[in-house]
Design a protein around this motif. Structure first.
Motif: not given
Length: 360
Positions: A153-161
């Protein structure tokens, strides 16, 4: 502001880091000018509006060596995301960068955040009162509908992009930047990474050509000739996007943001990968980056993305330790079930209530 100064304790080597190049404590304590006007310079500030925001000790600061150029003439640009959930990691990362630099006053930090959180900014100002930094708000709506669910789930956070949009967010005078994740510490002078010759490439990072590259994409991807041919003429190797030197001018002129978005759109239609924002970078740039020494990203210390089991250090010299994966050192230390490598992160932890770090 307190008139006295603390010094950091010497870093424990644990017999694991005999090859580290640790800077001696030749930096005299001083303060660099901060872009942000700090209204209060206390040793420790506890935000009053949110009792859940962590409280950090004020970090020592460091003066440039005699050979350093002016911060205005020779700035080193570092970009990181800024999020309350990872603030403890960010603080440790910033401290490690400054502590091991010969020219710590030359850094300018560019923090990307999804929302303006005054308590977070207050923590930064109190912990690093004279840090030169700017904050940029990343509009999460720009990617929210483009994100496909990944294995964590942590990889799906918008800030990760947000790293995809550096060229759109940073000022025009910033033509090169080092992008860093928040779950790492630097144990060498990062100016060496900053000065790497990109040789015309848009990006530099350590490459890992021994890794099984095919596993980063699904069988559907490899079975579709129209997709798999994207790597024709290249010798693609895995690289980690948590440590990158990016030529912002080339990224902007080459339209790389749009290229990443195009692959994200394909992912929404067909499940061609599992890992968040990383695979589009590989699709576009794997086999066409400037490779730098592996010591600049000893990654995977957080274990895999599912269980986060402990991992050992890879052999060889190390300049940067990176807890990519599910396990984060501050969480494992607090749980009193740390991995051995987590003790290498602990000396940089400025969290006030930490029992494994600085004494008050």
């Amino acid at each position: 502001m307190a008139s006295w100064r603390r010094s950091l304790p010497s870093l424990p080597l644990f017999g694991l880091l005999s090859s580290f190049i640790l800077l001696q404590s030749s930096h005299h304590v001083a303060r660099a000018a901060n872009i942000v006007d700090n209204a209060h310079h206390s040793l420790i500030r506890k935000p009053t509006s949110s009792p859940n925001v962590l409280v950090f000790q004020e970090a020592p600061s460091f003066r440039n060596g005699e050979a350093c150029g002016s911060p205005e003439i020779s700035p080193i640009h570092i970009s990181m995301t800024l999020d309350a959930n990872y603030l403890r990691g960010t603080m440790a990362a910033v401290l490690s960068i400054l502590q091991h630099s010969m020219c710590p006053e030359n850094f300018e930090f560019h923090f990307l955040c999804s929302r303006f959180e005054p308590e977070v900014f207050s923590s930064i100002n109190a912990t690093f009162p004279y840090l030169r930094y700017k904050v940029y708000r990343f509009d999460s709506n720009r990617v929210r509908r483009k994100i496909s669910k990944s294995i964590r789930q942590a990889l799906d956070q918008p800030l990760n992009y947000a790293r995809i949009y550096l060229a759109d967010m940073l000022p025009i005078h910033v033509n090169r930047v080092i992008y860093l994740d928040s779950d790492l510490v630097v144990v060498d002078d990062i100016a060496e990474l900053w000065e790497v010759n990109l040789e015309g490439k848009v990006l530099a990072a350590p490459e890992y050509c021994h890794a099984n590259f095919t596993k980063y994409f699904t069988d559907l991807f490899w079975s579709d000739p129209s997709l798999a041919k994207t790597f024709e003429g290249r010798n693609p190797c895995y690289f980690n996007t948590g440590v990158m030197v990016v030529d912002i001018d080339k990224w902007r002129k080459g339209g790389y943001t749009q290229k990443v978005e195009e692959w994200m759109a394909i992912q929404k239609l067909k499940r061609i990968y599992h890992l968040g924002s990383l695979p589009p970078f590989l699709l576009i740039l794997a086999g066409n980056i400037k490779a730098v020494d592996h010591r600049w990203n000893q990654h995977g210390l957080g274990g895999d993305n599912l269980e986060g089991k402990c991992r050992s250090l890879h052999p060889g010299p190390i300049s940067l330790l990176h807890w990519s994966g599910k396990g984060k050192p501050w969480l494992r230390l607090d749980s009193r079930k740390p991995c051995t490598v987590d003790h290498l992160w602990a000396p940089y932890d400025l969290y006030r209530l930490s029992t494994h770090t600085l004494d008050e």
